[in-house]
Write an enzyme that holds these catalytic residues in place. Structure first.
Site, PDB file in Angstrom:
ATOM      1  N   HIS A   1      -6.036 -38.213 -58.220  1.00 35.53           N
ATOM      2  CA  HIS A   1      -4.942 -39.176 -58.357  1.00 35.53           C
ATOM      3  C   HIS A   1      -3.903 -38.689 -59.367  1.00 35.53           C
ATOM      4  O   HIS A   1      -2.705 -38.657 -59.102  1.00 35.53           O
ATOM      5  CB  HIS A   1      -5.476 -40.524 -58.874  1.00 35.53           C
ATOM      6  CG  HIS A   1      -6.301 -41.296 -57.903  1.00 35.53           C
ATOM      7  ND1 HIS A   1      -5.875 -41.612 -56.639  1.00 35.53           N
ATOM      8  CD2 HIS A   1      -7.533 -41.856 -58.036  1.00 35.53           C
ATOM      9  CE1 HIS A   1      -6.811 -42.329 -56.031  1.00 35.53           C
ATOM     10  NE2 HIS A   1      -7.827 -42.483 -56.856  1.00 35.53           N
TER      11      HIS A   1
ATOM     12  N   HIS B   1     -12.441 -37.195 -58.807  1.00 38.69           N
ATOM     13  CA  HIS B   1     -11.756 -38.205 -58.012  1.00 38.69           C
ATOM     14  C   HIS B   1     -10.496 -38.689 -58.739  1.00 38.69           C
ATOM     15  O   HIS B   1      -9.402 -38.755 -58.162  1.00 38.69           O
ATOM     16  CB  HIS B   1     -12.731 -39.366 -57.752  1.00 38.69           C
ATOM     17  CG  HIS B   1     -12.153 -40.529 -57.010  1.00 38.69           C
ATOM     18  ND1 HIS B   1     -12.548 -40.866 -55.741  1.00 38.69           N
ATOM     19  CD2 HIS B   1     -11.225 -41.448 -57.370  1.00 38.69           C
ATOM     20  CE1 HIS B   1     -11.884 -41.932 -55.345  1.00 38.69           C
ATOM     21  NE2 HIS B   1     -11.077 -42.309 -56.325  1.00 38.69           N
ATOM     22  N   GLU B   2     -10.658 -39.021 -60.019  1.00 33.42           N
ATOM     23  CA  GLU B   2      -9.528 -39.514 -60.798  1.00 33.42           C
ATOM     24  C   GLU B   2      -8.487 -38.425 -61.045  1.00 33.42           C
ATOM     25  O   GLU B   2      -7.285 -38.686 -61.061  1.00 33.42           O
ATOM     26  CB  GLU B   2     -10.016 -40.101 -62.122  1.00 33.42           C
ATOM     27  CG  GLU B   2     -10.908 -41.321 -61.983  1.00 33.42           C
ATOM     28  CD  GLU B   2     -10.246 -42.449 -61.202  1.00 33.42           C
ATOM     29  OE1 GLU B   2      -9.006 -42.599 -61.309  1.00 33.42           O
ATOM     30  OE2 GLU B   2     -10.946 -43.162 -60.483  1.00 33.42           O
TER      31      GLU B   2
ATOM     32  N   ASP C   1      -8.498 -48.010 -54.037  1.00 31.48           N
ATOM     33  CA  ASP C   1      -7.493 -47.092 -53.508  1.00 31.48           C
ATOM     34  C   ASP C   1      -7.022 -47.514 -52.119  1.00 31.48           C
ATOM     35  O   ASP C   1      -5.842 -47.378 -51.785  1.00 31.48           O
ATOM     36  CB  ASP C   1      -8.068 -45.672 -53.442  1.00 31.48           C
ATOM     37  CG  ASP C   1      -8.434 -45.142 -54.814  1.00 31.48           C
ATOM     38  OD1 ASP C   1      -7.740 -45.503 -55.784  1.00 31.48           O
ATOM     39  OD2 ASP C   1      -9.415 -44.389 -54.925  1.00 31.48           O
TER      40      ASP C   1
END
Length: 378
Positions: A78, A74-75, A171
């Site tokens: 980004h 997930h990170e 987010d």
């Protein structure tokens, strides 16, 4: 839980450098791993009756590890997109409540802000979709793999949906900020709206379970509110920090090198401090620049060192002994203002900077303390 943030210091174990981005695991992760293992161990024992207690808790620990692997992905979503947009990413840290991507600059446009923020939830929901398909059509033997697949796709679904909630520091809050920024053409307005959205979410996270218990006639059990309180505290603090940052950033346009500069007089290194201060007072200057015999600047006399020198010693102390040599990055253009000036100071942290005109002439000295007063209002 995911967040993009400015630089921050934290301890942890370095785990690798995927896509050139250092990844650290905070010591708090081990607390979460232990909690997940203890909480899910009995559930794994029930879902997998063929396992003994030790093996069931081992599967629960494996779930904790795989859950944080999905948080890492997930990170990375980004951070990889941020790097593609030319934004420096310092590192990713996995910690108590999830992960944080330390992106050192904000995206320059609301569109890029939206895309970087949306990348994480999109990946989590994608993982949830892949896991659901695998669980329904590919893995149905009732074994360890199916149980882990079910747990992981459901967990990723929760992570993806939760991070879409419209409030900073989630987010979804950054996506809301991008939308308001686009409409108002003011990133500060977007931050304020999204931060207040985060505060509202924090209150609702705590209020919802309490109202649910009271409306159903159940006795109020505060153990059911502990985890919502933890999440709400994190969101409230993150939203409040965003509001503080918005107030600071609103003052950046007021930062003007020429307006904040102290007039400087040139002195040679052999000049006694008392004489240099006399000349500065006479010429109403607030800084001393050490120059060579051809007038080229060599160093800036430290204001802190001057103040630390007792008056009775000042006739016997040369200014050269109190000066800091000028590194090239400590010489700034006198015309810098706003964000470019802050960026230049951030690249070379110091207490004083020499300001020069385009032709190299000395304009004055910029003190970091004077710049800080713009933001503190002192």
């Amino acid at each position: 839980m995911s967040e993009q943030s400015p630089r921050q210091e934290s301890s942890g174990i370095r785990m690798g450098k995927p896509f050139g981005i250092p990844v650290y695991v905070s010591w708090t992760w081990f607390l979460v791993a232990a909690f997940i293992t203890v909480m899910f161990g009995p559930q794994m024992r029930q879902m997998l009756p063929q396992l003994d207690d030790f093996a069931a808790y081992g599967v629960a620990f494996l779930f904790a590890v795989l859950l944080y692997v999905s948080v890492l992905l997930h990170e990375l979503a980004h951070s990889v997109l941020a790097k593609a947009y030319g934004l420096p990413v310092r590192r990713i840290t996995l910690y108590l409540l999830g992960g944080v991507s330390e992106i050192e600059k904000e995206p320059p446009t609301p569109g890029k802000e939206f895309m970087v923020a949306a990348a994480g939830p999109a990946l989590s929901l994608g993982l949830a979709g892949i896991g659901l398909v695998a669980d329904v059509y590919l893995i149905n033997d009732g074994g360890i793999l199916e149980v882990l697949t079910w747990q992981l796709w459901f967990a990723n679904l929760i992570v993806g949906v939760f991070n879409l909630l419209p409030g900073l520091p989630l987010d979804g809050g950054r996506m809301l900020r991008a939308g308001v920024w686009k409409v108002t053409r003011n990133p500060g307005s977007g931050t304020v709206v999204a931060a207040w959205g985060g505060r509202v979410l924090a209150v609702l996270l705590v209020a919802f379970p309490i109202v649910s218990m009271l409306s159903s006639g159940r006795e109020l059990d505060f153990t059911n509110v502990i985890w919502p309180l933890v999440l709400a505290s994190f969101i409230w603090m993150g939203a409040s920090q965003s509001l503080r940052v918005a107030k600071i950033r609103a003052r950046i346009p007021q930062v003007n090198a020429r307006a904040l500069a102290r007039r400087a007089i040139p002195v040679t290194a052999e000049t006694p401090l008392s004489e240099a201060l006399r000349q500065a007072t006479e010429q109403r200057a607030g800084a001393l620049v050490v120059v060579d015999h051809d007038g080229r600047p060599l160093a800036i006399v430290s204001e802190a060192a001057v103040q630390a020198t007792p008056e009775h010693r000042r006739p016997w102390v040369n200014v050269g002994s109190l000066a800091k040599s000028l590194e090239p990055q400590m010489v700034l253009a006198a015309g810098l203002t706003g964000e470019p000036l802050i960026d230049a100071m951030r690249e070379a942290p110091g207490s004083e900077y020499l300001l020069v005109e385009d032709g190299g002439e000395i304009y004055g000295v910029l003190s970091t303390a004077d710049v800080n007063r713009v933001f503190t209002g002192v």
